[in-house]
Write an enzyme that holds these catalytic residues in place. Structure first.
Site, mmCIF file in Angstrom:
data_model
loop_
_atom_site.group_PDB
_atom_site.id
_atom_site.type_symbol
_atom_site.label_atom_id
_atom_site.label_comp_id
_atom_site.label_asym_id
_atom_site.label_seq_id
_atom_site.Cartn_x
_atom_site.Cartn_y
_atom_site.Cartn_z
ATOM 1 N N HIS A 122 3.854 27.728 31.267
ATOM 2 C CA HIS A 122 4.977 28.370 30.565
ATOM 3 C C HIS A 122 6.297 27.618 30.759
ATOM 4 O O HIS A 122 6.515 26.955 31.771
ATOM 5 C CB HIS A 122 5.144 29.844 30.956
ATOM 6 C CG HIS A 122 5.560 30.107 32.367
ATOM 7 N ND1 HIS A 122 5.159 31.221 33.067
ATOM 8 C CD2 HIS A 122 6.356 29.434 33.225
ATOM 9 C CE1 HIS A 122 5.682 31.219 34.269
ATOM 10 N NE2 HIS A 122 6.417 30.137 34.405
ATOM 11 N N ASP A 156 0.773 28.304 34.544
ATOM 12 C CA ASP A 156 0.027 28.543 33.305
ATOM 13 C C ASP A 156 0.644 27.775 32.129
ATOM 14 O O ASP A 156 0.316 28.025 30.983
ATOM 15 C CB ASP A 156 -0.037 30.052 32.990
ATOM 16 C CG ASP A 156 1.341 30.659 32.732
ATOM 17 O OD1 ASP A 156 2.363 29.929 32.764
ATOM 18 O OD2 ASP A 156 1.411 31.888 32.491
ATOM 19 N N ASP A 169 15.930 33.338 32.100
ATOM 20 C CA ASP A 169 15.136 34.564 32.142
ATOM 21 C C ASP A 169 15.492 35.446 33.333
ATOM 22 O O ASP A 169 16.201 35.023 34.252
ATOM 23 C CB ASP A 169 13.638 34.228 32.156
ATOM 24 C CG ASP A 169 13.296 33.071 33.102
ATOM 25 O OD1 ASP A 169 14.128 32.711 33.946
ATOM 26 O OD2 ASP A 169 12.195 32.517 32.985
ATOM 27 N N GLU A 185 4.835 33.080 28.050
ATOM 28 C CA GLU A 185 3.477 33.024 28.575
ATOM 29 C C GLU A 185 2.499 32.568 27.493
ATOM 30 O O GLU A 185 2.845 32.572 26.299
ATOM 31 C CB GLU A 185 3.104 34.415 29.103
ATOM 32 C CG GLU A 185 4.006 34.899 30.236
ATOM 33 C CD GLU A 185 3.836 34.106 31.539
ATOM 34 O OE1 GLU A 185 3.633 32.875 31.498
ATOM 35 O OE2 GLU A 185 3.922 34.732 32.611
HETATM 36 C C1 F6R Z 1 12.395 30.185 35.950
HETATM 37 C C2 F6R Z 1 11.464 29.945 34.878
HETATM 38 C C3 F6R Z 1 10.042 29.589 35.147
HETATM 39 C C4 F6R Z 1 9.846 28.533 36.242
HETATM 40 C C5 F6R Z 1 8.373 28.251 36.441
HETATM 41 C C6 F6R Z 1 8.132 27.322 37.605
HETATM 42 O O1 F6R Z 1 13.669 30.543 35.450
HETATM 43 O O2 F6R Z 1 11.844 30.064 33.777
HETATM 44 O O3 F6R Z 1 9.484 29.121 33.949
HETATM 45 O O4 F6R Z 1 10.518 27.363 35.882
HETATM 46 O O5 F6R Z 1 7.673 29.432 36.655
HETATM 47 O O6 F6R Z 1 8.449 27.977 38.790
HETATM 48 P P1 F6R Z 1 8.524 27.191 40.166
HETATM 49 O O7 F6R Z 1 9.671 26.255 40.051
HETATM 50 O O8 F6R Z 1 8.756 28.252 41.197
HETATM 51 O O9 F6R Z 1 7.221 26.493 40.317
#
Ligand code: F6R
Length: 271
Positions: free
Chosen positions: A143, A141, A66, A148
């Site tokens: 995801h 959340d 992403d 989301e």
């Molecule tokens: C990042 C992504 C997100 C993260 C998630 C956790 O490319 O796709 O889904 O994996 O938000 O983020 P962290 O690792 O910062 O807790």
């Protein structure tokens, strides 16, 4: 699903990097799906160390999950000028290893034609032969990538609005430190869909820290729901490895069972 519980962040990262290196050694031109965020930084540091000790990534192809929409991946601009995931990948991995820039794909957060871009990205993944290993974190959340709550579990690469919790989490982890105001954060992202992710042949999801314990338990053991898109881990038909540290694993109902299975696998040489 293999659930591997490590003592701490460093051993989780080391385990994940060893797995990725194993795939690269078996298939030097493998296709890796990469993630950003705080979670995989340790894994990338381990991979960088392995590269310095001889791991060759020159034929590896990569597709990132992403990118924020509205922030850039203009490779002619200095990377330190935005909070894009392109900059993150460059700083945390790409500039330290020998992945050919032409083989590294990150969604274009500055595209004028998001729908066309998303279609192209899906086609490029297919042309590359699909993803061998998709690395994933999990959002507060629930995801996966930026899918989301409410995203279809069959979704494809597209633009998605970020949830309030994601904006809050990413503000605290990244934007605040960079001096960006909360209201200036991008509110949209281009993200691979859950359907896209589930087509990867192997999935490796990482989580660490007590703040992820509730959502990890919901994702692995709760009912399948588009409100927690990481519950899609329960749908994947290929090999799934979930690598946790003690803290993020602490709310799993089956914690003892997962530990017992891991020990048995070690005993039987099935790891
Ligand atoms: C990042 C992504 C997100 C993260 C998630 C956790 O490319 O796709 O889904 O994996 O938000 O983020 P962290 O690792 O910062 O807790």
């Amino acid at each position: 699903m293999d659930i591997v519980i490590k003592d701490n962040y460093d051993s989780m990262s080391n385990y994940a990097a060893q797995k990725i290196a194993g795939i690269i050694k078996d298939k030097p031109d493998c296709v890796l799906g990469l993630a950003t965020g705080g979670t995989p930084i340790g894994t990338y540091r381990e991979l960088i160390k392995m590269h310095q000790q001889g791991l060759d990534l020159s034929a590896v192809r990569t597709f990132n999950l992403d990118e924020y929409f509205g922030v850039g991946i203009d490779l002619t601009k200095p990377y330190d000028q935005d909070q894009s995931y392109a900059r993150f990948m460059h700083e945390e991995l790409l500039k330290h290893v020998n992945i050919n820039p032409q083989n590294s794909h990150i969604p274009d957060g500055r595209t004028n034609d998001p729908a066309g871009f998303c279609k192209w990205y899906e086609e490029e993944i297919k042309k590359a032969g699909g993803i061998d290993l998709q690395l994933l974190g999990i959002g507060g959340d629930g995801h996966w990538a930026f899918n989301e709550p409410g995203s279809s579990l069959m979704s494809r690469t597209r633009i998605e609005a970020l949830s309030k919790q994601t904006l809050d989490d990413n503000y605290e982890s990244f934007y605040k430190k960079a001096g960006v105001k909360r209201e200036q954060m991008p509110h949209f992202a281009i993200t691979m869909g859950i359907g896209t992710i589930l087509e990867a042949r192997n999935i490796m999801m990482l989580a660490n820290g007590s703040q992820k314990a509730d959502v990890v338990a919901l994702a692995l053991e709760g009912p399948l729901t588009s409100q927690i898109t990481a519950t899609a881990v329960q749908l994947h038909s290929g090999a799934i490895t979930v690598v946790l540290d003690n803290e993020s694993a602490s709310k799993l109902k089956g914690l003892q069972h997962y530990r017992d299975v891991a020990n048995l696998k070690k005993e039987y040489g099935l790891e």
